[in-house]
Design an enzyme around this catalytic site. Structure first.
Site, short mmCIF file in Angstrom:
data_model
loop_
_atom_site.label_atom_id
_atom_site.label_comp_id
_atom_site.label_asym_id
_atom_site.label_seq_id
_atom_site.Cartn_x
_atom_site.Cartn_y
_atom_site.Cartn_z
N ASP A 1 -1.12 -3.32 20.10
CA ASP A 1 -2.30 -2.52 20.43
C ASP A 1 -2.29 -1.32 19.48
O ASP A 1 -1.27 -1.03 18.84
CB ASP A 1 -2.21 -2.08 21.89
N ASP B 1 -4.63 2.21 19.88
CA ASP B 1 -4.76 3.51 20.55
C ASP B 1 -3.75 3.61 21.69
O ASP B 1 -3.78 2.83 22.65
CB ASP B 1 -6.18 3.68 21.09
N ASP C 1 0.10 -0.13 25.79
CA ASP C 1 0.34 1.01 26.68
C ASP C 1 -0.55 1.01 27.91
O ASP C 1 -0.48 1.94 28.71
CB ASP C 1 0.11 2.32 25.92
#
Length: 224
Positions: free
Chosen positions: A10, A12, A172
């Site tokens: 991922d 961001d 996250d």
């Protein structure tokens, strides 16, 4: 191809700390349509989703036409802010450049990105940090349903020819973890991003540091 492994990142909240830039662009968009800007925590909750999915969650009281307007203004503001910030835009989290560089030098390791960012936004970020050449597969919101739909991961697997048991998703947010589960691959939740690890218990593993991340990648992809 069976000895290859695929590490999917991922962006961001995992590779880069984009929260400040995201909030700034949201502020412009919500001001444009005369709506109250959602709180910092509310914005953190939608990071990882595509903008088309995120705006109705942030502004459920307005019609789809306003959501479309929010997306349009957000994209314009984000691009303008990125151009103004230059190399300071969306800094990488400490240790992540070194980890990506090291993995990219391993002949058995392929790297991919699966992100809710647009292709233009992602390529600009990778160019700013001189990282575009590290990734063999790039999956963005322009081409797929929003996370947690597994389309991004399934496409990365197909493009690289790596078996699901030799792949891992690193993220996250719960959208990353749920996407990995839907695609049938392992996942690693990182503790420096935008959703707390306490909410990411469905991940195969969780880590607090890039050093711990490197070891978890090896463990979950069958490397010694």
């Amino acid at each position: 191809m069976s000895d290859l492994r695929l590490v999917i990142f991922d962006v961001d909240g995992t590779l880069s700390d984009s929260l400040g830039e995201i909030r700034a662009a949201m502020a412009v968009a919500f001001d444009e349509v005369e709506l109250t800007l959602p709180s910092r925590d509310e914005i953190k909750r939608i990071i990882g989703l595509s903008l088309a999915e995120a705006m109705p969650l942030l502004a459920p009281e307005v019609p789809p036409s306003t959501h479309a307007r929010l997306v349009e203004v957000y994209k314009r503001a984000y691009q303008q802010n990125r151009l103004a910030a230059g190399p300071e835009h969306s800094p990488l989290f400490p240790g992540m450049r070194a980890l990506v560089q090291r993995l990219s030098q391993e002949p058995e390791t392929l790297l991919a990105v699966a992100t809710g960012k647009s292709r233009r936004g992602l390529e600009a970020l990778l160019d700013v940090h001189e990282m575009r050449g590290y990734f063999q597969s790039i999956q963005v919101a322009d081409d797929h349903p929003s996370k947690p739909n597994p389309s991004m991961i399934l496409t990365a697997l197909a493009e690289t020819g790596v078996a699901p048991e030799r792949a891992v998703m690193i993220g996250d947010t719960r959208y990353d973890i749920d996407m990995a589960r839907a695609a049938g691959i392992a996942s690693i939740a990182v503790g420096w991003g935008y959703h707390p690890l306490s909410e990411l218990s469905q991940a195969t593993a969780s880590v607090e540091t890039p050093q711990g991340l490197a070891a978890a990648i090896d463990r979950l992809t069958g490397e010694k």
